[in-house]
Write a protein that holds these residues in place. Sequence first.
Motif, PDB file in Angstrom:
ATOM      1  N   PHE A   1       0.743  -1.219  -0.057  1.00 43.48           N
ATOM      2  CA  PHE A   1      -0.075  -0.142  -0.004  1.00 43.48           C
ATOM      3  C   PHE A   1       0.704   1.400  -0.034  1.00 43.48           C
ATOM      4  O   PHE A   1       0.555   2.125  -0.793  1.00 43.48           O
ATOM      5  N   GLU A   2       1.696   1.415   1.134  1.00 41.57           N
ATOM      6  CA  GLU A   2       2.406   2.736   1.203  1.00 41.57           C
ATOM      7  C   GLU A   2       3.562   2.843  -0.444  1.00 41.57           C
ATOM      8  O   GLU A   2       3.657   3.740  -0.711  1.00 41.57           O
ATOM      9  N   TRP A   3       4.226   1.807  -0.230  1.00 44.38           N
ATOM     10  CA  TRP A   3       5.206   2.056  -1.395  1.00 44.38           C
ATOM     11  C   TRP A   3       4.926   1.439  -2.888  1.00 44.38           C
ATOM     12  O   TRP A   3       5.611   1.562  -3.881  1.00 44.38           O
ATOM     13  N   GLN A   4       3.424   0.885  -2.692  1.00 38.56           N
ATOM     14  CA  GLN A   4       3.122   0.164  -4.029  1.00 38.56           C
ATOM     15  C   GLN A   4       4.021  -0.615  -4.836  1.00 38.56           C
ATOM     16  O   GLN A   4       4.049  -0.614  -6.097  1.00 38.56           O
ATOM     17  N   LEU A   5       4.768  -1.452  -4.282  1.00 42.59           N
ATOM     18  CA  LEU A   5       5.650  -2.430  -5.006  1.00 42.59           C
ATOM     19  C   LEU A   5       4.925  -3.619  -4.805  1.00 42.59           C
ATOM     20  O   LEU A   5       5.034  -4.795  -4.011  1.00 42.59           O
ATOM     21  N   LEU A   6       3.937  -3.982  -5.943  1.00 41.21           N
ATOM     22  CA  LEU A   6       3.189  -5.191  -6.068  1.00 41.21           C
ATOM     23  C   LEU A   6       4.050  -6.348  -6.281  1.00 41.21           C
ATOM     24  O   LEU A   6       3.618  -7.315  -5.496  1.00 41.21           O
ATOM     25  N   GLY A   7       4.886  -6.457  -6.908  1.00 34.76           N
ATOM     26  CA  GLY A   7       5.789  -7.646  -7.203  1.00 34.76           C
ATOM     27  C   GLY A   7       6.756  -8.184  -5.848  1.00 34.76           C
ATOM     28  O   GLY A   7       6.494  -9.153  -5.458  1.00 34.76           O
ATOM     29  N   LEU A   8       7.244  -7.095  -5.305  1.00 33.64           N
ATOM     30  CA  LEU A   8       7.939  -7.409  -4.233  1.00 33.64           C
ATOM     31  C   LEU A   8       7.023  -7.884  -3.116  1.00 33.64           C
ATOM     32  O   LEU A   8       7.159  -8.559  -2.042  1.00 33.64           O
ATOM     33  N   ALA A   9       6.008  -7.085  -2.987  1.00 31.71           N
ATOM     34  CA  ALA A   9       4.817  -7.443  -2.054  1.00 31.71           C
ATOM     35  C   ALA A   9       4.202  -8.788  -1.986  1.00 31.71           C
ATOM     36  O   ALA A   9       4.175  -9.627  -1.111  1.00 31.71           O
ATOM     37  N   PHE A  10       4.074  -9.325  -3.420  1.00 31.17           N
ATOM     38  CA  PHE A  10       3.882 -10.771  -3.667  1.00 31.17           C
ATOM     39  C   PHE A  10       4.952 -11.512  -3.137  1.00 31.17           C
ATOM     40  O   PHE A  10       4.410 -12.585  -2.551  1.00 31.17           O
ATOM     41  N   ILE A  11       6.125 -11.439  -3.483  1.00 30.97           N
ATOM     42  CA  ILE A  11       7.202 -12.125  -3.081  1.00 30.97           C
ATOM     43  C   ILE A  11       7.189 -12.376  -1.564  1.00 30.97           C
ATOM     44  O   ILE A  11       7.459 -13.248  -0.667  1.00 30.97           O
ATOM     45  N   GLU A  12       7.120 -11.279  -0.791  1.00 30.66           N
ATOM     46  CA  GLU A  12       7.069 -11.095   0.459  1.00 30.66           C
ATOM     47  C   GLU A  12       5.754 -11.815   1.367  1.00 30.66           C
ATOM     48  O   GLU A  12       6.125 -12.569   2.148  1.00 30.66           O
ATOM     49  N   VAL A  13       4.640 -11.733   0.523  1.00 35.63           N
ATOM     50  CA  VAL A  13       3.412 -12.386   1.323  1.00 35.63           C
ATOM     51  C   VAL A  13       3.607 -14.063   0.938  1.00 35.63           C
ATOM     52  O   VAL A  13       3.396 -14.661   1.870  1.00 35.63           O
ATOM     53  N   LEU A  14       4.455 -14.511   0.269  1.00 32.74           N
ATOM     54  CA  LEU A  14       4.780 -15.813  -0.119  1.00 32.74           C
ATOM     55  C   LEU A  14       5.766 -16.260   1.124  1.00 32.74           C
ATOM     56  O   LEU A  14       5.602 -17.350   1.811  1.00 32.74           O
ATOM     57  N   PHE A  15       6.959 -15.268   1.548  1.00 36.16           N
ATOM     58  CA  PHE A  15       7.341 -15.719   2.875  1.00 36.16           C
ATOM     59  C   PHE A  15       6.731 -15.623   3.887  1.00 36.16           C
ATOM     60  O   PHE A  15       6.884 -16.527   4.912  1.00 36.16           O
TER      61      PHE A  15
ATOM     62  N   ASN B   1      -2.896 -10.642  -4.329  1.00 42.69           N
ATOM     63  CA  ASN B   1      -1.622  -9.909  -4.644  1.00 42.69           C
ATOM     64  C   ASN B   1      -1.144 -10.039  -5.662  1.00 42.69           C
ATOM     65  O   ASN B   1      -0.761  -9.439  -6.591  1.00 42.69           O
ATOM     66  N   GLY B   2      -1.073 -11.542  -6.155  1.00 43.15           N
ATOM     67  CA  GLY B   2      -0.336 -11.799  -7.417  1.00 43.15           C
ATOM     68  C   GLY B   2      -1.107 -11.378  -8.533  1.00 43.15           C
ATOM     69  O   GLY B   2      -0.608 -10.922  -9.430  1.00 43.15           O
ATOM     70  N   THR B   3      -2.578 -11.580  -8.387  1.00 42.20           N
ATOM     71  CA  THR B   3      -3.411 -11.287  -9.499  1.00 42.20           C
ATOM     72  C   THR B   3      -3.342  -9.729  -9.733  1.00 42.20           C
ATOM     73  O   THR B   3      -3.287  -9.305 -10.939  1.00 42.20           O
ATOM     74  N   ILE B   4      -3.475  -9.147  -8.768  1.00 46.74           N
ATOM     75  CA  ILE B   4      -3.151  -7.558  -8.945  1.00 46.74           C
ATOM     76  C   ILE B   4      -2.008  -7.165  -9.476  1.00 46.74           C
ATOM     77  O   ILE B   4      -2.119  -6.214 -10.266  1.00 46.74           O
ATOM     78  N   TRP B   5      -0.824  -7.774  -9.037  1.00 46.36           N
ATOM     79  CA  TRP B   5       0.353  -7.314  -9.586  1.00 46.36           C
ATOM     80  C   TRP B   5       0.209  -7.730 -11.142  1.00 46.36           C
ATOM     81  O   TRP B   5       0.797  -6.886 -12.145  1.00 46.36           O
ATOM     82  N   TRP B   6      -0.153  -9.018 -11.380  1.00 45.32           N
ATOM     83  CA  TRP B   6      -0.227  -9.231 -12.862  1.00 45.32           C
ATOM     84  C   TRP B   6      -0.978  -8.403 -13.958  1.00 45.32           C
ATOM     85  O   TRP B   6      -0.511  -7.978 -14.890  1.00 45.32           O
ATOM     86  N   ILE B   7      -2.094  -7.977 -13.293  1.00 46.86           N
ATOM     87  CA  ILE B   7      -3.087  -7.339 -14.345  1.00 46.86           C
ATOM     88  C   ILE B   7      -2.572  -5.768 -14.378  1.00 46.86           C
ATOM     89  O   ILE B   7      -3.386  -5.089 -15.094  1.00 46.86           O
ATOM     90  N   ASN B   8      -1.736  -5.455 -13.251  1.00 46.35           N
ATOM     91  CA  ASN B   8      -1.404  -3.988 -13.434  1.00 46.35           C
ATOM     92  C   ASN B   8       0.096  -3.834 -13.753  1.00 46.35           C
ATOM     93  O   ASN B   8       0.600  -2.675 -13.872  1.00 46.35           O
TER      94      ASN B   8
END
Length: 178
Positions: free
Chosen positions: A120-134, A171-178
Amino acid sequence: MSRLHSFLTLIFSILIAQSAGLIGSVATRPNIDTWYRTIAKPDFTPPDWVFPVVWPTLFLLMGIAAWLVYRSGARTSGYYSGRTASYENMLLRKAVSPWLALSVYGVHLLFNVLWSFLFFEWQLLGLAFIEVLFLLALIIITARLFYLIRPLAGYLMIPYIFWVSYASVLNGTIWWIN
């Protein structure tokens, strides 16, 4: 442990978990009505009102689970002590130290907070996706460790595992479509 001490540690444990949610909301709330509303989201995105209902409930369950583990005490007989550290020993042994489980739980809370800032704050969707998997892996490990100490504590983490699994796909889907 006296009843008062037990009750106070329960409240403290719940407050720690809810505090993680509160800190994460610092990054989330200001960006809901601005950036988040403008990005493309899949059809399976829940309505906005679901999040402030689900998250506090999950943090409540986490706090209770952590309290159950804490309450189990720090007996050392038969617990994993870390001397022969390996994933197999840590996750497959019948007895685990409550302190190890609560330490992993603490790290997982940090990852939970970090995700809100990444997404949300930094809008790094791809990094957020990797992080949510961890984060999901840490939740599963935490639940397993909790289960080995107090099965009910592990079971209380199951809704959280399901929700973060769903959030990972979202998260992954939002990253993919944006």
